[in-house]
Design a protein around this motif. Structure first.
Motif, PDB file in Angstrom:
ATOM      1  N   GLU A  54       0.834  -1.199   0.000  1.00 19.59           N
ATOM      2  CA  GLU A  54       0.000   0.000   0.000  1.00 19.59           C
ATOM      3  C   GLU A  54       0.872   1.253   0.000  1.00 19.59           C
ATOM      4  O   GLU A  54       0.584   2.226  -0.696  1.00 19.59           O
ATOM      5  CB  GLU A  54      -0.933  -0.012   1.218  1.00 19.59           C
ATOM      6  CG  GLU A  54      -2.051  -1.037   1.077  1.00 19.59           C
ATOM      7  CD  GLU A  54      -2.850  -1.268   2.355  1.00 19.59           C
ATOM      8  OE1 GLU A  54      -4.045  -1.546   2.241  1.00 19.59           O
ATOM      9  OE2 GLU A  54      -2.280  -1.162   3.466  1.00 19.59           O
ATOM     10  N   LEU A  55       1.945   1.194   0.774  1.00 22.95           N
ATOM     11  CA  LEU A  55       2.866   2.320   0.829  1.00 22.95           C
ATOM     12  C   LEU A  55       3.495   2.550  -0.544  1.00 22.95           C
ATOM     13  O   LEU A  55       3.592   3.679  -1.024  1.00 22.95           O
ATOM     14  CB  LEU A  55       3.946   2.039   1.882  1.00 22.95           C
ATOM     15  CG  LEU A  55       4.870   3.184   2.256  1.00 22.95           C
ATOM     16  CD1 LEU A  55       4.077   4.382   2.761  1.00 22.95           C
ATOM     17  CD2 LEU A  55       5.860   2.726   3.325  1.00 22.95           C
ATOM     18  N   LEU A  56       3.887   1.469  -1.191  1.00 24.04           N
ATOM     19  CA  LEU A  56       4.472   1.567  -2.537  1.00 24.04           C
ATOM     20  C   LEU A  56       3.499   2.214  -3.513  1.00 24.04           C
ATOM     21  O   LEU A  56       3.897   3.053  -4.317  1.00 24.04           O
ATOM     22  CB  LEU A  56       4.838   0.172  -3.063  1.00 24.04           C
ATOM     23  CG  LEU A  56       6.248  -0.307  -2.766  1.00 24.04           C
ATOM     24  CD1 LEU A  56       6.425  -1.730  -3.285  1.00 24.04           C
ATOM     25  CD2 LEU A  56       7.277   0.617  -3.411  1.00 24.04           C
TER      26      LEU A  56
ATOM     27  N   ILE B 295       8.955   1.924   6.577  1.00 24.14           N
ATOM     28  CA  ILE B 295       8.344   0.933   7.467  1.00 24.14           C
ATOM     29  C   ILE B 295       9.285   0.608   8.618  1.00 24.14           C
ATOM     30  O   ILE B 295       8.874   0.536   9.771  1.00 24.14           O
ATOM     31  CB  ILE B 295       7.937  -0.330   6.673  1.00 24.14           C
ATOM     32  CG1 ILE B 295       6.719   0.014   5.813  1.00 24.14           C
ATOM     33  CG2 ILE B 295       7.614  -1.483   7.623  1.00 24.14           C
ATOM     34  CD1 ILE B 295       6.186  -1.100   4.968  1.00 24.14           C
ATOM     35  N   GLN B 296      10.559   0.460   8.297  1.00 20.52           N
ATOM     36  CA  GLN B 296      11.547   0.162   9.334  1.00 20.52           C
ATOM     37  C   GLN B 296      11.522   1.229  10.427  1.00 20.52           C
ATOM     38  O   GLN B 296      11.573   0.917  11.616  1.00 20.52           O
ATOM     39  CB  GLN B 296      12.935   0.145   8.679  1.00 20.52           C
ATOM     40  CG  GLN B 296      13.887  -0.836   9.280  1.00 20.52           C
ATOM     41  CD  GLN B 296      15.176  -0.867   8.448  1.00 20.52           C
ATOM     42  OE1 GLN B 296      15.240  -0.307   7.352  1.00 20.52           O
ATOM     43  NE2 GLN B 296      16.204  -1.512   8.971  1.00 20.52           N
ATOM     44  N   GLU B 297      11.447   2.501  10.004  1.00 22.02           N
ATOM     45  CA  GLU B 297      11.466   3.581  10.991  1.00 22.02           C
ATOM     46  C   GLU B 297      10.176   3.616  11.805  1.00 22.02           C
ATOM     47  O   GLU B 297      10.177   3.988  12.973  1.00 22.02           O
ATOM     48  CB  GLU B 297      11.676   4.932  10.290  1.00 22.02           C
ATOM     49  CG  GLU B 297      13.123   5.130   9.871  1.00 22.02           C
ATOM     50  CD  GLU B 297      13.296   6.342   8.953  1.00 22.02           C
ATOM     51  OE1 GLU B 297      12.370   7.188   8.889  1.00 22.02           O
ATOM     52  OE2 GLU B 297      14.351   6.441   8.308  1.00 22.02           O
ATOM     53  N   ALA B 298       9.056   3.244  11.172  1.00 23.26           N
ATOM     54  CA  ALA B 298       7.767   3.409  11.841  1.00 23.26           C
ATOM     55  C   ALA B 298       7.348   2.179  12.634  1.00 23.26           C
ATOM     56  O   ALA B 298       6.683   2.291  13.658  1.00 23.26           O
ATOM     57  CB  ALA B 298       6.686   3.729  10.808  1.00 23.26           C
ATOM     58  N   ASP B 299       7.737   1.021  12.135  1.00 24.84           N
ATOM     59  CA  ASP B 299       7.218  -0.239  12.670  1.00 24.84           C
ATOM     60  C   ASP B 299       7.803  -0.545  14.039  1.00 24.84           C
ATOM     61  O   ASP B 299       8.992  -0.787  14.175  1.00 24.84           O
ATOM     62  CB  ASP B 299       7.580  -1.369  11.691  1.00 24.84           C
ATOM     63  CG  ASP B 299       7.035  -2.707  12.147  1.00 24.84           C
ATOM     64  OD1 ASP B 299       6.062  -2.719  12.917  1.00 24.84           O
ATOM     65  OD2 ASP B 299       7.593  -3.732  11.717  1.00 24.84           O
TER      66      ASP B 299
ATOM     67  N   SER C 223      13.144   0.681  -1.689  1.00 20.18           N
ATOM     68  CA  SER C 223      13.999   0.944  -0.532  1.00 20.18           C
ATOM     69  C   SER C 223      13.458   2.103   0.301  1.00 20.18           C
ATOM     70  O   SER C 223      13.623   2.124   1.513  1.00 20.18           O
ATOM     71  CB  SER C 223      15.460   1.139  -0.953  1.00 20.18           C
ATOM     72  OG  SER C 223      15.611   2.344  -1.634  1.00 20.18           O
ATOM     73  N   ILE C 224      12.782   3.055  -0.339  1.00 17.82           N
ATOM     74  CA  ILE C 224      12.128   4.120   0.436  1.00 17.82           C
ATOM     75  C   ILE C 224      11.022   3.514   1.304  1.00 17.82           C
ATOM     76  O   ILE C 224      10.895   3.821   2.494  1.00 17.82           O
ATOM     77  CB  ILE C 224      11.518   5.203  -0.493  1.00 17.82           C
ATOM     78  CG1 ILE C 224      12.630   5.928  -1.261  1.00 17.82           C
ATOM     79  CG2 ILE C 224      10.704   6.225   0.321  1.00 17.82           C
ATOM     80  CD1 ILE C 224      12.115   6.869  -2.345  1.00 17.82           C
ATOM     81  N   ALA C 225      10.222   2.635   0.704  1.00 15.04           N
ATOM     82  CA  ALA C 225       9.130   1.999   1.443  1.00 15.04           C
ATOM     83  C   ALA C 225       9.688   1.197   2.609  1.00 15.04           C
ATOM     84  O   ALA C 225       9.189   1.275   3.733  1.00 15.04           O
ATOM     85  CB  ALA C 225       8.309   1.105   0.517  1.00 15.04           C
ATOM     86  N   ASP C 226      10.736   0.414   2.340  1.00 17.51           N
ATOM     87  CA  ASP C 226      11.332  -0.408   3.400  1.00 17.51           C
ATOM     88  C   ASP C 226      11.844   0.456   4.541  1.00 17.51           C
ATOM     89  O   ASP C 226      11.647   0.138   5.710  1.00 17.51           O
ATOM     90  CB  ASP C 226      12.484  -1.255   2.850  1.00 17.51           C
ATOM     91  CG  ASP C 226      11.972  -2.362   1.925  1.00 17.51           C
ATOM     92  OD1 ASP C 226      10.797  -2.759   2.087  1.00 17.51           O
ATOM     93  OD2 ASP C 226      12.728  -2.814   1.059  1.00 17.51           O
TER      94      ASP C 226
ATOM     95  N   ALA D 283       4.444  -3.681   8.975  1.00 12.66           N
ATOM     96  CA  ALA D 283       3.397  -2.796   8.462  1.00 12.66           C
ATOM     97  C   ALA D 283       3.281  -1.631   9.431  1.00 12.66           C
ATOM     98  O   ALA D 283       3.872  -1.651  10.507  1.00 12.66           O
ATOM     99  CB  ALA D 283       2.067  -3.544   8.352  1.00 12.66           C
ATOM    100  N   ILE D 284       2.525  -0.602   9.034  1.00 12.97           N
ATOM    101  CA  ILE D 284       2.378   0.582   9.883  1.00 12.97           C
ATOM    102  C   ILE D 284       0.947   0.641  10.404  1.00 12.97           C
ATOM    103  O   ILE D 284       0.003   0.768   9.630  1.00 12.97           O
ATOM    104  CB  ILE D 284       2.713   1.866   9.093  1.00 12.97           C
ATOM    105  CG1 ILE D 284       4.130   1.784   8.514  1.00 12.97           C
ATOM    106  CG2 ILE D 284       2.565   3.101   9.987  1.00 12.97           C
ATOM    107  CD1 ILE D 284       4.477   2.918   7.564  1.00 12.97           C
ATOM    108  N   SER D 285       0.803   0.529  11.711  1.00 16.42           N
ATOM    109  CA  SER D 285      -0.530   0.641  12.320  1.00 16.42           C
ATOM    110  C   SER D 285      -0.861   2.121  12.485  1.00 16.42           C
ATOM    111  O   SER D 285       0.006   2.983  12.331  1.00 16.42           O
ATOM    112  CB  SER D 285      -0.522  -0.011  13.698  1.00 16.42           C
ATOM    113  OG  SER D 285       0.298   0.771  14.559  1.00 16.42           O
ATOM    114  N   PHE D 286      -2.108   2.402  12.852  1.00 15.81           N
ATOM    115  CA  PHE D 286      -2.472   3.809  13.042  1.00 15.81           C
ATOM    116  C   PHE D 286      -1.631   4.451  14.145  1.00 15.81           C
ATOM    117  O   PHE D 286      -1.144   5.564  14.000  1.00 15.81           O
ATOM    118  CB  PHE D 286      -3.966   3.965  13.353  1.00 15.81           C
ATOM    119  CG  PHE D 286      -4.364   5.406  13.514  1.00 15.81           C
ATOM    120  CD1 PHE D 286      -4.281   6.289  12.444  1.00 15.81           C
ATOM    121  CD2 PHE D 286      -4.788   5.900  14.740  1.00 15.81           C
ATOM    122  CE1 PHE D 286      -4.615   7.636  12.589  1.00 15.81           C
ATOM    123  CE2 PHE D 286      -5.134   7.242  14.892  1.00 15.81           C
ATOM    124  CZ  PHE D 286      -5.049   8.102  13.815  1.00 15.81           C
TER     125      PHE D 286
END
Length: 174
Positions: free
Chosen positions: A113-115, A139-143, A133-136, A149-152
């Motif tokens: 979805e992010l992609l 997600i890495q920073e947020a997860d 790699s931007i998506a990864d 995945a990124i929850s609310f």
């Protein structure tokens, strides 16, 4: 609440968009708004105006969705703490933004979805590899719970430092 003059202005905006003059707007009516036509997420924003399975939106629905984009006035911040949260509160704005990403409505933003959103934002002039790699990295920073995945809650945390107010007031209303 929205002032009388704002309602009048929005109503005239609504009627000018209502090409069929039938008191409702279709997706095509929204696509004529230049700011939405050039917005990479325009289609998703337009979709937000329509209830599930509906293809027309009336003035009340139009107002309700637009309310998410109104900047919060200082005098609104001190309002009754027990009353319902205004649609344009920070957390409602964030929910609205989150839903633009969370296409399958599972309350998570997946890498896929992010992609999709990144691809809409940056267009075609960046390789899938770079986007990946931007998506990864995002997600890495947020997860925080390790589900890739990124929850609310994680989404809110990432945006803690972001001025959502500035980014989420839509200019085409004025």
């Amino acid at each position: 609440s929205v002032s009388h003059s704002q309602i009048t202005r929005l109503y005239s905006r609504f009627t000018s968009l209502d090409k069929g003059e039938n008191g409702t707007l279709s997706r095509e009516d929204f696509q004529r708004i230049p700011e939405l036509a050039i917005n990479p997420l325009g289609d998703r924003i337009i979709n937000a105006f329509f209830s599930e399975g509906e293809d027309q939106v009336n003035f009340r629905g139009f107002m309700r969705t637009l309310a998410h984009f109104r900047p919060i006035e200082d005098n609104e911040k001190s309002k009754d703490q027990n009353g319902p949260e205004p649609l344009n509160s920070r957390s409602n704005k964030l929910h609205f933004a989150f839903r633009l990403y969370d296409l399958d409505k599972d309350d998570k933003i997946s890498r896929d979805e992010l992609l999709q959103v990144l691809r809409m934002m940056v267009g075609v002039n960046i390789s899938d590899e770079q986007l990946g790699s931007i998506a990864d990295r995002t997600i890495q920073e947020a997860d925080q719970d390790g589900d890739c995945a990124i929850s609310f809650a994680e989404f809110v945390k990432v945006l803690e430092k972001v001025d959502v107010e500035q980014k989420m007031s839509i200019r085409f209303l004025h």
